[in-house]
Design a protein around this motif. Structure first.
Motif: not given
Length: 339
Positions: A245-251, A275-281
């Motif tokens: 419900p909160d972070e449907k997409i993770k990059i 290996y880099g960062d992950m973020y959720a737009p």
């Protein structure tokens, strides 16, 4: 304002009814269902909508501009054909028909009548898919390598179509919209465990004419419900969990780097990992079905193809039909042709 009649008040019909009432561009005039009690329940909050158990009553009303069809799959073609013959624009619940031959006839009839024919490929209107499309268009993921989807749950077993025809249209329409190209072949395996000939579990592999592959896992017999798509690119990778419900997409800024070797050294493969960062737009949470019915009204008003028009629906049908042939042929690779 586009005046609408809805045929079918079962599983999906009430959702269409609610959104056609909510959409400022549409007016719900009629609703139809063979089960009068089911229809009355669906229209309990909308007493001004006309009701009938015979959809021909709707077609006879010259004030109705368009029809939305939410009936069993095997009825899509005959109902849509009658609607088009009567000069009504048509929105059909997925899939468009039960065969490519039927789909082609509907596409040709809509063109002949100069009417809009659209398929309810609802996921193309979700905020998540629209966000992913923007990222691909902007090159954020780089060159696309693969698409891997898992769409599984316990039920709902359908009576007239197998798991491929029921669930795969979602992922195939998403693929077509995101990738912008169509597969050149499909192979599929499936099995039935319900005492009939309808497969309840299937695996599809779609190959493209560039360095890209797609895999679909479909299952009505899973102890858990999963709705997940992974897209891998040369620059970044993406995970879409539709049930989050909160972070449907993770990059994920992860991938590989392959060092180019000299001719005499090519027996050694030098691969390093990034290996880099992950973020959720942030994504738009507007109800996809509301956007879809608005698109239906707009494409009629503007006399233009819809985002999920009849031709895109026909492309999905071609893959579905080829996948079914492959299943019956023990996973044979079936070439796809587009006209």
């Amino acid at each position: 304002m586009i005046r609408i009649g809805v045929i079918g008040c079962g599983y999906w019909g009430p959702n269409l009814i609610r959104n056609f009432v909510s959409c400022p561009e549409t007016q719900l005039v009629w609703a139809c269902d063979l089960d009068n009690n089911r229809m009355m329940k669906a229209l309990r909050s909308f007493p001004n909508v006309k009701k009938t158990t015979n959809f021909m009553d709707i077609l006879a009303d010259s004030n109705v501009d368009a029809i939305a069809i939410a009936t069993p799959v095997h009825t899509h073609f005959p109902i849509a054909e009658k609607c088009l013959h009567e000069g009504k624009h048509v929105l059909v619940e997925k899939p468009l028909a039960v065969s490519v031959e039927q789909g082609e006839k509907l596409v040709q009839l809509a063109a002949k009548q100069n009417l809009r024919l659209m398929c309810d490929h609802i996921f193309c209107y979700t905020g998540a898919v629209r966000k992913i499309k923007d990222m691909i268009k902007n090159g954020e993921l780089g060159e696309l390598y693969y698409f891997d989807s898992v769409r599984i749950n316990l039920g709902l077993f359908q009576q007239d179509v197998n798991v491929i025809w029921d669930l795969a249209p979602h992922d195939l329409s998403i693929l077509s919209y995101l990738i912008g190209s169509e597969p050149v072949s499909v192979s599929a395996h499936g099995l039935s465990h319900a005492g009939n000939s309808l497969e309840n579990i299937a695996y599809l592999v779609l190959k493209y004419d560039h360095n890209f592959i797609a895999h679909l896992h479909l299952n009505w017999l899973s102890p858990v419900k999963i709705r997940r798509i992974i897209i891998g690119g040369s620059e970044k990778m993406l995970v879409w969990n539709d049930l989050d419900p909160d972070e449907k997409i993770k990059i994920y800024n992860k991938g590989i780097m392959v060092k180019k070797l000299k001719q005499e050294e090519r027996s050694r493969l030098l691969v390093s990992y990034r290996y880099g960062d992950m973020y959720a737009p942030q994504i738009d949470n507007t109800e996809a079905l509301l956007l879809m019915v608005s698109e239906f009204a707009s494409c009629i008003e503007e006399n233009r193809p819809a985002l999920t028009d009849d031709k895109s629906a026909l492309r999905v049908l071609r893959v579905l039909e080829a996948a079914e042939i492959s299943v019956k042929s023990h996973g044979a690779n079936i070439p796809l042709k587009y006209t």
